[in-house]
Design a protein around this motif. Sequence first.
Motif, mmCIF file in Angstrom:
data_model
loop_
_atom_site.group_PDB
_atom_site.id
_atom_site.type_symbol
_atom_site.label_atom_id
_atom_site.label_comp_id
_atom_site.label_asym_id
_atom_site.label_seq_id
_atom_site.Cartn_x
_atom_site.Cartn_y
_atom_site.Cartn_z
ATOM 1 N N GLY A 116 -33.747 7.688 7.231
ATOM 2 C CA GLY A 116 -34.553 6.477 7.267
ATOM 3 C C GLY A 116 -35.543 6.461 8.405
ATOM 4 O O GLY A 116 -35.155 6.430 9.571
ATOM 5 N N ALA A 117 -36.837 6.497 8.062
ATOM 6 C CA ALA A 117 -37.879 6.409 9.077
ATOM 7 C C ALA A 117 -38.232 4.951 9.335
ATOM 8 O O ALA A 117 -38.244 4.128 8.419
ATOM 9 C CB ALA A 117 -39.117 7.176 8.633
ATOM 10 N N SER A 118 -38.528 4.639 10.583
ATOM 11 C CA SER A 118 -39.038 3.343 10.997
ATOM 12 C C SER A 118 -40.178 3.638 11.972
ATOM 13 O O SER A 118 -40.395 4.805 12.320
ATOM 14 C CB SER A 118 -37.923 2.523 11.671
ATOM 15 N N PRO A 119 -40.955 2.658 12.396
ATOM 16 C CA PRO A 119 -42.059 2.964 13.310
ATOM 17 C C PRO A 119 -41.572 3.651 14.594
ATOM 18 O O PRO A 119 -41.003 3.017 15.479
ATOM 19 C CB PRO A 119 -42.665 1.583 13.603
ATOM 20 N N GLY A 120 -41.735 4.961 14.664
ATOM 21 C CA GLY A 120 -41.336 5.713 15.841
ATOM 22 C C GLY A 120 -39.851 6.013 15.940
ATOM 23 O O GLY A 120 -39.365 6.396 17.006
ATOM 24 N N ARG A 162 -51.221 2.478 10.006
ATOM 25 C CA ARG A 162 -51.449 2.999 11.358
ATOM 26 C C ARG A 162 -50.311 2.600 12.297
ATOM 27 O O ARG A 162 -49.869 3.393 13.122
ATOM 28 C CB ARG A 162 -52.781 2.489 11.905
ATOM 29 N N GLY A 163 -49.839 1.375 12.180
ATOM 30 C CA GLY A 163 -48.740 0.949 13.028
ATOM 31 C C GLY A 163 -47.472 1.738 12.755
ATOM 32 O O GLY A 163 -46.756 2.133 13.677
ATOM 33 N N PHE A 164 -47.192 1.976 11.462
ATOM 34 C CA PHE A 164 -45.998 2.720 11.084
ATOM 35 C C PHE A 164 -46.078 4.181 11.532
ATOM 36 O O PHE A 164 -45.088 4.765 11.991
ATOM 37 C CB PHE A 164 -45.812 2.655 9.570
ATOM 38 N N ALA A 165 -47.269 4.780 11.405
ATOM 39 C CA ALA A 165 -47.435 6.209 11.694
ATOM 40 C C ALA A 165 -47.853 6.495 13.125
ATOM 41 O O ALA A 165 -48.004 7.660 13.501
ATOM 42 C CB ALA A 165 -48.464 6.803 10.733
ATOM 43 N N GLY A 166 -48.056 5.461 13.921
ATOM 44 C CA GLY A 166 -48.443 5.690 15.305
ATOM 45 C C GLY A 166 -49.921 5.946 15.497
ATOM 46 O O GLY A 166 -50.330 6.501 16.515
#
Length: 472
Positions: free
Chosen positions: A305-309, A405-409
Motif C-alpha cells: 500500500g502506497a501513501s504520499p511518501g 503531484r502531492g501523492f507523487a512528491g
Amino acid sequence: METTTTEIAAAMREQVTAYCENNGVPGYLAGVYRGGEQVVLAHGTANRSTGAAMREDTGFLLGSVTKVLTTTLLLRHVERGLLDLDRPVVSYLPEFELTEPGAAERIRVRNLLNHTNGIDADLLFADGAGRHALRDYTAALGRQCGVLFAPEEYASYSNGGMIVAGRLLEAVTGASYPELLERELYSSVGMADSSTSARQAILRSTAVGHFPAAEGARRTEMFMLPDTWGPAGGTAIGTVADLLAFGRTHLADGISPSGTRVLSAELTALMRQPSYDLGTPNVAPIGLGWLLMPFGSARVLTMSGASPGGVALLAVAPEQDLVFVAYGNDMRAMPLHDELLLWLLTESGVRVTDLVTPSEAGELVRYAGTYRSNQLRVEVRAVDGQLEEQTHYEPFDTEQERIFRGFAGGAVSGPPQRYVPIGRDLFAPAGMPAQAFNGYLRQLLVSYHGFADGRAAYRNAGGRMTRRHYDR
C-alpha cells in the motif's frame, strides 16, 4: 533448530537499522506473528519536521492494504445475503455508469474485488470529503472513465473497482464506508488503535511520509488522498499490531485473535482461491482482495500500500503460520520489505528460487508504440536490443494534477527507462540482477499481452494495464 522470536527480532532490527541508515529512510515499523508468538519493532523518526520518534504503536496510512479490508467487509454482507458476487453491480447501484454505453452493466460484484472489471480509472483522483465522497467519485466515473477491456478478459489493478465496491456497501446498508469499516471490521477484528481519517489520527502518534531530497528526505506536504479514495486505500490508518490481528484473522480462517468470527471459513477460503491468473511472473494470481504471490513452494497472501511518501505491506503465509507487516515512511523502504519477507520465509523453511533468467531478445518492434490508460501515456521504443520506455502523466484538469503531484512528491513524468528481455514477452529494468525479482519487486517487471495483429495490444507494469493507442 528453529529461530526463536527473540532471535527474529534481533536479526530484523539489525537489517532495518543498516538499511535505513544506508538508504536515507527516516523511519520504519515491522511486526511478525509466527507459531503463536509475536514481535513488533520500531526504528527512526516518524516525522523529520518535528523529530517525533517512530514508536511500536505509531499509526500509519495503510494505503492499498485497505483493499483487503474492503473485500473482507463486502464479503461479510455477502454472507448476510445482502449481496451476491455474481449479480451485476448496477442491480444494487443504478447510479454506476461509465462513458462507454453498456460497459457498467456487464460488470459483476466479484469483478470489483479481483481486478477483472476493466474500469479505466486507475488515476482518477476525484476530490471530495464527507458523507457523499464515494457518491461523488462514482459520478465522476460516469463523466470521465471508460474501460480498458471487457470483464474477465484481463486483470488490471483497479483502484476504481474497489472504490465502487465501497460505494456499493453504502448503497445496500445505508451507512457510510468509514462507519462500516469501524463498526464491522475494526471492532470485530480488535483493531482498537485504527482510524478512518486524519481527524481521528491527529489525536494519536501517526507517521507521515517523506520523499528523497538533497538532505536525505523531505516531509510530504500531503498527508493522505481525498476521502473519495477511502475503500481503495486513501484514508485508513492503523498500527502494526492491528494489521497483525487482521492478518491472524485470515490465518485462522476468519476468526480474530479474540475469538470473534469475522468471516465464515468458506468465504475466507474463497478470498485465497485463484480467480484469475494472467500467466506471467510479474503479476501474481489474484484471489478476492488478495494477490496470491508464489515464493518458491509457498503461496503468500499479499497486498502492498502506497501513501504520499510511504509504503506498507501485509503478507500472510498460511502454510508457514506466518504474518508479516511493515511500513516505511519513504518509498525507498520497499526493497527492505522484500528483504525481510524473503528472510522470514527462508527462516520458515521456504526454498526461494530465482523467478526469472536472462533471455535472448526477439523482434522488439512488436512491443514498440504508444500505450494509454486513464491520464497516462507510455512511449515504448526499441533501442540497441532493448526497450526504452518513457511515462507521462496527462491530467484532465488542475485538480487532478494537484492531487497527483502531492501523492507523487511533485513529479508528473519519469525519466526514460531501459528494459532487457528475460522471458517470453517479459522485460526487466536494465542493470538489476535476476535475484532482485524473487520477492515483491517482481512487480517492476513489464509484460506484453494480446498479439492478434502481431503487435502487443496491452502492456502490464505493476499489475496495471495500458492499451496500445492506434493513430487514426
